[in-house]
Design an enzyme around this catalytic site. Structure first.
Site: not given
Length: 325
Positions: A102, A204
């Site tokens: 991430n 994201k």
């Protein structure tokens, strides 16, 4: 195709099992009871799309594996700087390193034409330690849109999503990307090769940068944060500031803040990985999610007062977690 999965936890074991059932020569690197279960019974996947099992090789020593074509990193970005000794035995001349992380990756400005090409992000790659461990020319980006968890040693519960978008830092459609993507698809996953994966990263990140630290600070689920008017507004502001940084870096994600909020709310009573780490007394993965964006704001001149405030309080909480561990 030979693949090593370093950090064969929930995501790593799921990817490894999928590649294995597609016929790839897969080697999982794990430890403890999870490793013992993988050796004895293989990976048992429980999924609404259908259960399956795979029996790739499992070890705690990458030197037993030898050089591979692709290294898939399943552990968190705050462990990358120390990964060099684990990665080194797996490399041959053309080995790629695919980081399922991430946040902002260490390779973000590698081969990105423009005023910041080659710039190193200190909060992501302190002193160049990550680049030394994971050479830039080997990096392929990966944005994960799948949710999994370890139900018990050797057993992975697949909750939702099968997409793993990948891409080259130089925005080409390379043979090495296509090879890996084809194997993932053969294993039942979605793996589009994106020319501009950086836009996927920002989309994201819009969620991660807000929900992850706020969930740790409030102990609330994603839906709980969305239901509360004050924190919902705070999330929206953090997303707006994040988009401003992305725009200044030449990336314009095609998604609105409201649509991103609605998607997060549909996730329901989900605890973010950051909150789960906090509850387990582990250091929280904040540098690539939050600190890096503030650093990029400084680089580009963007005003991000909300992100700065949340960074300060989340960093203090992280220091307290580290001191107590």
């Amino acid at each position: 195709m030979k693949v090593a999965v370093l950090g064969a936890g929930a995501i790593g074991a799921y990817v490894g099992a999928s590649l294995s059932r597609a016929g790839a020569d897969v080697h999982l690197v794990a430890r403890g009871p999870h490793l013992a279960a993988l050796r004895e019974r293989g990976v048992q996947v429980r999924s609404p799309r259908g259960d399956f099992a795979a029996h790739p090789n499992a070890t705690d020593d990458p030197a037993e594996i030898g050089p591979v074509d692709h290294v898939f990193l399943g552990f968190k970005a705050n462990a990358y700087a120390a990964a060099g000794p684990m990665v080194a035995p797996l490399l041959h001349e053309r080995t790629t390193i695919i980081a399922a992380q991430n946040g902002i990756p260490w390779w973000y400005f590698h081969e990105l034409a423009g005023p910041y090409e080659g710039h190193r992000i200190e909060s992501v790659d302190p002193g160049g330690a990550v680049t030394r461990a994971l050479p830039l020319h080997r990096a392929l980006g990966c944005v994960v849109y799948a949710a999994t968890e370890i139900e018990s040693p050797g057993v992975v519960r697949h909750l939702e999503g099968t997409r793993f978008s990948i891409g080259e830092p130089d925005m080409s459609i390379s043979a090495r990307c296509t090879e890996f993507a084809d194997a993932m698809v053969a294993g039942g996953l979605k793996c589009p090769v994106e020319r501009d994966l950086r836009c996927d990263i920002w989309i994201k990140l819009m969620g991660n940068i807000a929900f992850n630290p706020l969930s740790a600070l409030t102990r609330a689920t994603m839906a709980g944060i969305c239901r509360h008017a004050g924190t919902r507004a705070l999330v929206a502001q953090m997303m707006e500031e994040t988009l401003e940084v992305a725009h200044r870096l030449g990336c314009r994600p095609e998604i609105s803040v409201e649509k991103r909020l609605a998607g997060a709310e549909r996730t329901g009573e989900h605890k973010t990985s950051t909150l789960q780490d906090l509850e387990r007394g582990r250091p929280m993965e904040l540098d690539v999610l939050l600190t890096a964006v503030v650093e990029l704001a400084d680089l580009t001149g963007a005003e991000v007062p909300t992100l700065r405030a949340i960074t300060a309080v989340a960093d203090l909480l992280n220091q307290q977690v580290a001191a107590a561990s």
